[in-house]
Write a protein that holds these residues in place. Sequence first.
Motif, PDB file in Angstrom:
ATOM      1  N   UNK A 270       0.833  -1.206   0.000  1.00  0.00           N
ATOM      2  CA  UNK A 270       0.000   0.000   0.000  1.00  0.00           C
ATOM      3  C   UNK A 270       0.867   1.255   0.000  1.00  0.00           C
ATOM      4  N   UNK A 271       1.901   1.269   0.834  1.00  0.00           N
ATOM      5  CA  UNK A 271       2.766   2.443   0.932  1.00  0.00           C
ATOM      6  C   UNK A 271       3.477   2.726  -0.389  1.00  0.00           C
ATOM      7  N   UNK A 272       3.946   1.682  -1.053  1.00  0.00           N
ATOM      8  CA  UNK A 272       4.599   1.863  -2.352  1.00  0.00           C
ATOM      9  C   UNK A 272       3.618   2.456  -3.356  1.00  0.00           C
ATOM     10  N   UNK A 273       2.391   1.958  -3.356  1.00  0.00           N
ATOM     11  CA  UNK A 273       1.367   2.484  -4.266  1.00  0.00           C
ATOM     12  C   UNK A 273       1.059   3.948  -3.952  1.00  0.00           C
ATOM     13  N   UNK A 274       0.937   4.287  -2.668  1.00  0.00           N
ATOM     14  CA  UNK A 274       0.685   5.672  -2.269  1.00  0.00           C
ATOM     15  C   UNK A 274       1.862   6.573  -2.627  1.00  0.00           C
ATOM     16  N   UNK A 275       3.077   6.039  -2.483  1.00  0.00           N
ATOM     17  CA  UNK A 275       4.258   6.816  -2.859  1.00  0.00           C
ATOM     18  C   UNK A 275       4.266   7.093  -4.353  1.00  0.00           C
ATOM     19  N   UNK A 276       3.913   6.104  -5.144  1.00  0.00           N
ATOM     20  CA  UNK A 276       3.863   6.274  -6.595  1.00  0.00           C
ATOM     21  C   UNK A 276       2.842   7.341  -6.989  1.00  0.00           C
ATOM     22  N   UNK A 277       1.809   7.469  -6.194  1.00  0.00           N
ATOM     23  CA  UNK A 277       0.759   8.466  -6.459  1.00  0.00           C
ATOM     24  C   UNK A 277       1.038   9.811  -5.769  1.00  0.00           C
ATOM     25  N   UNK A 278       2.243   9.948  -5.191  1.00  0.00           N
ATOM     26  CA  UNK A 278       2.667  11.197  -4.537  1.00  0.00           C
ATOM     27  C   UNK A 278       1.773  11.584  -3.361  1.00  0.00           C
ATOM     28  N   UNK A 279       1.347  10.578  -2.607  1.00  0.00           N
ATOM     29  CA  UNK A 279       0.532  10.816  -1.417  1.00  0.00           C
ATOM     30  C   UNK A 279       1.368  10.677  -0.152  1.00  0.00           C
ATOM     31  N   UNK A 280       2.390   9.819  -0.197  1.00  0.00           N
ATOM     32  CA  UNK A 280       3.304   9.646   0.936  1.00  0.00           C
ATOM     33  C   UNK A 280       4.740   9.719   0.430  1.00  0.00           C
ATOM     34  N   UNK A 281       5.659   9.836   1.369  1.00  0.00           N
ATOM     35  CA  UNK A 281       7.079   9.891   1.055  1.00  0.00           C
ATOM     36  C   UNK A 281       7.827   9.040   2.072  1.00  0.00           C
ATOM     37  N   UNK A 282       8.999   8.538   1.691  1.00  0.00           N
ATOM     38  CA  UNK A 282       9.818   7.786   2.640  1.00  0.00           C
ATOM     39  C   UNK A 282      11.232   8.351   2.681  1.00  0.00           C
ATOM     40  N   UNK A 283      11.768   8.321   3.859  1.00  0.00           N
ATOM     41  CA  UNK A 283      13.157   8.716   4.067  1.00  0.00           C
ATOM     42  C   UNK A 283      13.795   7.638   4.915  1.00  0.00           C
ATOM     43  N   UNK A 284      14.725   6.925   4.298  1.00  0.00           N
ATOM     44  CA  UNK A 284      15.341   5.761   4.920  1.00  0.00           C
ATOM     45  C   UNK A 284      14.248   4.759   5.311  1.00  0.00           C
ATOM     46  N   UNK A 285      14.019   4.510   6.607  1.00  0.00           N
ATOM     47  CA  UNK A 285      13.070   3.475   7.025  1.00  0.00           C
ATOM     48  C   UNK A 285      11.759   4.048   7.539  1.00  0.00           C
ATOM     49  N   UNK A 286      11.520   5.335   7.324  1.00  0.00           N
ATOM     50  CA  UNK A 286      10.308   5.950   7.868  1.00  0.00           C
ATOM     51  C   UNK A 286       9.479   6.575   6.764  1.00  0.00           C
ATOM     52  N   UNK A 287       8.141   6.493   6.963  1.00  0.00           N
ATOM     53  CA  UNK A 287       7.182   6.983   5.994  1.00  0.00           C
ATOM     54  C   UNK A 287       6.473   8.219   6.531  1.00  0.00           C
ATOM     55  N   UNK A 288       6.159   9.153   5.626  1.00  0.00           N
ATOM     56  CA  UNK A 288       5.532  10.413   6.015  1.00  0.00           C
ATOM     57  C   UNK A 288       4.428  10.754   5.023  1.00  0.00           C
ATOM     58  N   UNK A 289       3.311  11.280   5.499  1.00  0.00           N
ATOM     59  CA  UNK A 289       2.242  11.754   4.611  1.00  0.00           C
ATOM     60  C   UNK A 289       2.639  13.087   4.005  1.00  0.00           C
ATOM     61  N   UNK A 290       2.285  13.308   2.744  1.00  0.00           N
ATOM     62  CA  UNK A 290       2.572  14.575   2.070  1.00  0.00           C
ATOM     63  C   UNK A 290       1.348  15.506   2.135  1.00  0.00           C
TER      64      UNK A 290
END
Length: 290
Positions: A270-290
């Motif tokens: 899910x996170x990868x899909x959301x990242x592809x859609x520019x809804x979330x971002x990751x930095x190293x091992x942590x995920x953040x909502x945009x």
Amino acid sequence: MVDIPPRPWPTGTPEHPEPLVTRVLAPNPSPYTFTGTQTYLVGSGKDRAVIDPGPAETEHLDAILAAAGDASITAILCTHTHRDHSPAAAPLAERTGAPVMGCAKLVIADNGPRADEAFDTTYEPERVLEDGEAVSGDGWTLRAIATPGHTSNHVCFALEESGALFTGDHVMGWSTSVIVPPDGDMGDYLASLDKLYAREDTVYYPAHGKPVEKPRQLVRSMIGHRRQRERQILRILGEGPRSLPEFIPIMYKGLDPRLEKAAQMSVHAHLIDLERRNVVNRSEERWTAL
């Protein structure tokens, strides 16, 4: 966690959910295969197609041949190449002369822990069935329906004479499908669910679990479930950045520890899909909502 029904299970015993379909349960139960892989034989005339021959267990191969009886096996089809689905294809082809066909070959090296079966390195199809291509025999026609998501090579097979669809692991009768990146893709999986929802199949025969008698109703609920998980992830990220393991106790309360890895992989997909859609971002091992 869905409870596995008590033994005895009908392992190796031919069952007949409809006139053109025979089901044979393989002896490979587990938390990820339920009571085992269900191999299907299609046809009632002089020949049979075999769908998802399962693990390369002599006991299971003998049960498949016994279920075919005097009929010839003329096609061996695989929905995808996880080790609970396709390893018996090669030895069954050796014993029957039938060609192996269906999904494309796919082998991904993965030395880490998996949340499902690893890929089968022995699968070598004579013919890859593209979306919409068909194979037929005496009184039966099976048409390939490309359904990537669980794996990139996943294919379902529609039995045109009865309206049944053999869904492999894309839609199962006991649990939702595990989506394991990098090959498993949540965006593709949801698009494939939309594709099935637009169809008018009368019943689904999954590789694990009971037949699905109301397929469009189940698919609609599966799409809703995945979208609810997506919203849940975004709510959690609204409270601050998270690492992948931190999602699990919040999203899956009381989860069987054996399924924790599977849950992590689904959240990751899910996170990868959301990242592809520019809804979330990751930095190293942590995920953040945009």
